[in-house]
Design an enzyme around this catalytic site. Sequence first.
Site, mmCIF file in Angstrom:
data_model
loop_
_atom_site.group_PDB
_atom_site.id
_atom_site.type_symbol
_atom_site.label_atom_id
_atom_site.label_comp_id
_atom_site.label_asym_id
_atom_site.label_seq_id
_atom_site.Cartn_x
_atom_site.Cartn_y
_atom_site.Cartn_z
ATOM 1 N N ASP A 32 41.469 39.602 34.923
ATOM 2 C CA ASP A 32 40.889 38.296 34.589
ATOM 3 C C ASP A 32 40.518 38.187 33.118
ATOM 4 O O ASP A 32 40.261 37.096 32.620
ATOM 5 C CB ASP A 32 39.665 38.003 35.469
ATOM 6 C CG ASP A 32 38.658 39.144 35.484
ATOM 7 O OD1 ASP A 32 38.382 39.730 34.416
ATOM 8 O OD2 ASP A 32 38.133 39.464 36.576
ATOM 9 N N GLU A 51 46.925 46.491 33.390
ATOM 10 C CA GLU A 51 46.708 45.670 34.587
ATOM 11 C C GLU A 51 48.008 45.592 35.361
ATOM 12 O O GLU A 51 49.075 45.362 34.780
ATOM 13 C CB GLU A 51 46.230 44.273 34.184
ATOM 14 C CG GLU A 51 46.438 43.179 35.222
ATOM 15 C CD GLU A 51 45.686 43.381 36.521
ATOM 16 O OE1 GLU A 51 46.214 42.981 37.585
ATOM 17 O OE2 GLU A 51 44.569 43.940 36.476
ATOM 18 N N ASP A 72 38.161 48.454 36.348
ATOM 19 C CA ASP A 72 37.721 47.203 36.981
ATOM 20 C C ASP A 72 38.737 46.852 38.050
ATOM 21 O O ASP A 72 39.696 46.124 37.809
ATOM 22 C CB ASP A 72 37.616 46.105 35.932
ATOM 23 C CG ASP A 72 37.230 44.757 36.529
ATOM 24 O OD1 ASP A 72 36.739 44.738 37.676
ATOM 25 O OD2 ASP A 72 37.430 43.732 35.854
ATOM 26 N N GLN A 114 30.742 41.487 34.705
ATOM 27 C CA GLN A 114 31.537 41.849 33.533
ATOM 28 C C GLN A 114 30.705 42.569 32.474
ATOM 29 O O GLN A 114 31.159 43.565 31.882
ATOM 30 C CB GLN A 114 32.179 40.590 32.925
ATOM 31 C CG GLN A 114 32.972 39.734 33.890
ATOM 32 C CD GLN A 114 34.219 40.412 34.430
ATOM 33 O OE1 GLN A 114 34.695 41.390 33.878
ATOM 34 N NE2 GLN A 114 34.755 39.882 35.522
ATOM 35 N N ASP A 125 51.008 49.989 36.886
ATOM 36 C CA ASP A 125 50.040 50.701 37.713
ATOM 37 C C ASP A 125 49.136 51.557 36.827
ATOM 38 O O ASP A 125 49.621 52.378 36.038
ATOM 39 C CB ASP A 125 50.775 51.581 38.721
ATOM 40 C CG ASP A 125 49.832 52.302 39.646
ATOM 41 O OD1 ASP A 125 49.401 53.416 39.305
ATOM 42 O OD2 ASP A 125 49.505 51.747 40.707
ATOM 43 N N GLY A 126 47.829 51.376 36.960
ATOM 44 C CA GLY A 126 46.886 52.080 36.110
ATOM 45 C C GLY A 126 46.886 53.584 36.310
ATOM 46 O O GLY A 126 46.761 54.353 35.353
ATOM 47 N N SER A 181 39.993 45.644 42.029
ATOM 48 C CA SER A 181 39.681 44.865 43.222
ATOM 49 C C SER A 181 39.435 45.829 44.378
ATOM 50 O O SER A 181 39.555 47.042 44.235
ATOM 51 C CB SER A 181 40.828 43.898 43.543
ATOM 52 O OG SER A 181 42.055 44.599 43.648
ATOM 53 N N ASP A 182 39.099 45.311 45.541
ATOM 54 C CA ASP A 182 38.812 46.170 46.687
ATOM 55 C C ASP A 182 40.040 46.989 47.063
ATOM 56 O O ASP A 182 41.175 46.515 46.941
ATOM 57 C CB ASP A 182 38.372 45.330 47.886
ATOM 58 C CG ASP A 182 37.046 44.634 47.640
ATOM 59 O OD1 ASP A 182 36.077 45.327 47.280
ATOM 60 O OD2 ASP A 182 36.990 43.402 47.801
#
Length: 300
Positions: A92, A112, A161, A68, A143-144, A163-164
């Site tokens: 998160d 997010e 940031d 982070q 959706d970003g 996720s996979d």
Amino acid sequence: MDQDLKGWYTEQSPMWPGQAFSLQIEKILHEKKSKFQNIQVLESTHYGKMLVLDGAIQFTERDEASYQEMITFLPLNSHPHPKKVLVVGGGDGGVARECSRHPAVEEVVQCEIDAEVIEACKTFVPSMGCGFSNPKLTLYTGDGAQFLEKTNDKFDVIITDASDPVVNGDGGGVKDGPAISLFQEDYYARMKDKLTEGGILCCQGECMWLDAALISRLVKNCHEIFPVVEYAYTCTPSYPSGQIGFILCSKNEATNFRDPVTVWDCEKATALSLKYYNADIHRASFVMPTFMRNILKDAR
């Protein structure tokens, strides 16, 4: 994902074949299937609370600072005046939390995709979810990539940031995950359009030991869009291979990511309640092993 071993959570995925990572677990705090993914919050014996999305560990309280803080302060401290920041992903709350620490940041906009992740972290992991109480923050869900297309705002720094890009499939293979659009080449071009003159972006850049081909492709594409492109990394024990990287780009050809313009020594970092980031580790994060140096050289 394998939880057959009683008392242990084992992250085992075709995304990183031939290896697995296990943590001893005390209890499951939360489990829910959202519109986008399976969400779990677990209490571990030695790594604190942890968030797992579709079988992949997103953070543990013990080592989350190494990720982070780096994804936040590598770009922010490379920009002379990072007043307005966009965070894409970061459900998160960790990046929002770190942005609030930076004295130059005046406004943070975050988008997010999964509101259920936000609520889970706010409820069950307040050490992370506290980021959403940042008074500088304006939060959107969606959706970003689509948010970038629609917004008329410009940002000094954009932090993705994500996720996979792929996740465990039901049949044991992999499938596109909710973050797949954030790993497409045109996404970087869209970010450039939303940066102020001299703006900087930083994106989660996967693991050099597992994803070198993807990293090479993205870095090569970025060199066609931006005058300055760098790859850095941090060490996070609970991530696959214990390492994860960042792709950094700047519209300003004079940007030198390797030497921060805002310098926080260890004393200053401690005063800001940081655990991992300081100016020395900022500089060190760009020093690559030989194989990765050659891969990045070929991607130019």
